[in-house]
Design an enzyme around this catalytic site. Sequence first.
Site, short mmCIF file in Angstrom:
data_model
loop_
_atom_site.label_atom_id
_atom_site.label_comp_id
_atom_site.label_asym_id
_atom_site.label_seq_id
_atom_site.Cartn_x
_atom_site.Cartn_y
_atom_site.Cartn_z
N VAL A 33 1.02 -3.84 3.79
CA VAL A 33 1.14 -4.91 4.47
C VAL A 33 1.58 -5.81 4.42
CG1 VAL A 33 -0.77 -5.01 4.27
CG2 VAL A 33 0.01 -6.22 2.54
N TYR A 59 -4.71 3.95 7.81
CA TYR A 59 -5.92 3.22 7.51
C TYR A 59 -6.34 3.77 9.13
CZ TYR A 59 -3.45 0.88 4.06
OH TYR A 59 -3.20 0.40 2.91
N SER A 119 1.09 -1.35 -0.01
CA SER A 119 0.28 0.13 0.08
C SER A 119 1.17 1.21 -0.21
CB SER A 119 -0.99 -0.15 1.17
OG SER A 119 -2.30 -0.34 1.08
N TYR A 143 -2.89 -2.36 -10.49
CA TYR A 143 -3.10 -2.52 -9.01
C TYR A 143 -2.07 -3.18 -8.12
CZ TYR A 143 -4.73 -1.80 -4.44
OH TYR A 143 -4.52 -2.47 -2.66
N LYS A 176 -0.07 3.25 -2.64
CA LYS A 176 -0.87 3.95 -3.04
C LYS A 176 -0.31 6.03 -2.88
CE LYS A 176 -4.03 0.76 -1.27
NZ LYS A 176 -3.68 0.10 -0.60
O1 DON Z 1 -4.76 -4.80 -2.10
C1 DON Z 1 -4.10 -5.42 -1.29
O2 DON Z 1 -5.01 -5.82 -0.36
C2 DON Z 1 -2.92 -5.58 -1.54
N1 DON Z 1 -2.49 -5.77 -2.03
C3 DON Z 1 -2.27 -4.40 -0.16
C4 DON Z 1 -2.88 -3.93 0.70
C5 DON Z 1 -2.16 -2.88 1.93
O3 DON Z 1 -1.05 -3.04 1.85
C6 DON Z 1 -2.94 -2.38 2.67
N2 DON Z 1 -1.93 -2.41 4.14
N3 DON Z 1 -1.84 -2.32 5.39
#
Ligand code: DON
Length: 304
Positions: free
Chosen positions: A258, A240, A61, A189, A64
């Site tokens: 993550v 978040y 993320s 994405y 982003k």
């Molecule tokens: O969309 C997802 O689930 C992951 N590729 C990215 C999510 C993410 O890193 C959330 N972060 N804390």
Amino acid sequence: MKRILDNIVEECRPWTSKGEVASYIPELAKANPDILGIWVTTLGGEEYFAGEYDFKFTIQSISKVVTLMLAILDNGIEYVFSRVGMEPTEASFNSITNLDSHEEKIPLNPMINAGAIAIVSLIHGDTIEEKATRILNFTRKITGNPYISINDSVYESEKKTGDRNRALAYYMKGNGIIEGSVEEILDVYFKACSMEVTSKDIARIGAMLANDGVLLTNERVISREACRIIKTIMVTCGMYDASGKFAVHIGIPAKSGVGGGIMAAVPRRMGIGVVGPALNSKGNSSGGIKILEKLSQELDLSIF
Ligand code: DON
């Protein structure tokens, strides 16, 4: 500084066992939860590091922020924020309820999954490949690392298991928020999330944001205004539904992923990259947050 970082990493190691590696993307579950590292890049160009700073992880993320910058460069601030809001949320990063809370049904902010998927749909390029390559090249530029590439196993794993993201994207398409092929947008994405980086790479992104959009080479990559907006959204939404607590206890614009990374930008002082794949219940690096908390206290980094 080196001694401070060494001490903080060692003091924070016990926090890695308070978290768990992400398992909802099977490939991420293979990461070593004991890893903990930090890289600091000051705006004077000094670099300091400690722990497993060279551990490679997927940006997840934190991308982003990268895609938001590129979408702003492609479309301008006004258009981008007519498609995605600027409001924080108390729901989790992949929540579907986020999509119903905004008046115009646009995603609440660019840091939750729905917002980032809508942002990716705004990135220019004729094909999936062209869009993904533009994101990769932009990331290479702002990190100063021409070797960054996509981790194909993580990308495949995300694609195979990304049904919540599919649900968010189809819902947005149904509401007229995104246009075109949902599968193609998600492909870009997933590729953006699967770029492989180290704490140094994300510290360099943080340093550019700390320096109001200018790289250490003195090249401007985004406007001061875009940079101000992005850092503000990082404060309110970057961690978040833990962003409020993070702002109170640490007080630095930051974005987590993550994969275990946290990218932080201390305005006019430094960029910080931390990595620790063991995550807390909000999906943020457990040891990484503790490192930032101790470093913020030690060096008085809070912007508030
Ligand atoms: O969309 C997802 O689930 C992951 N590729 C990215 C999510 C993410 O890193 C959330 N972060 N804390």
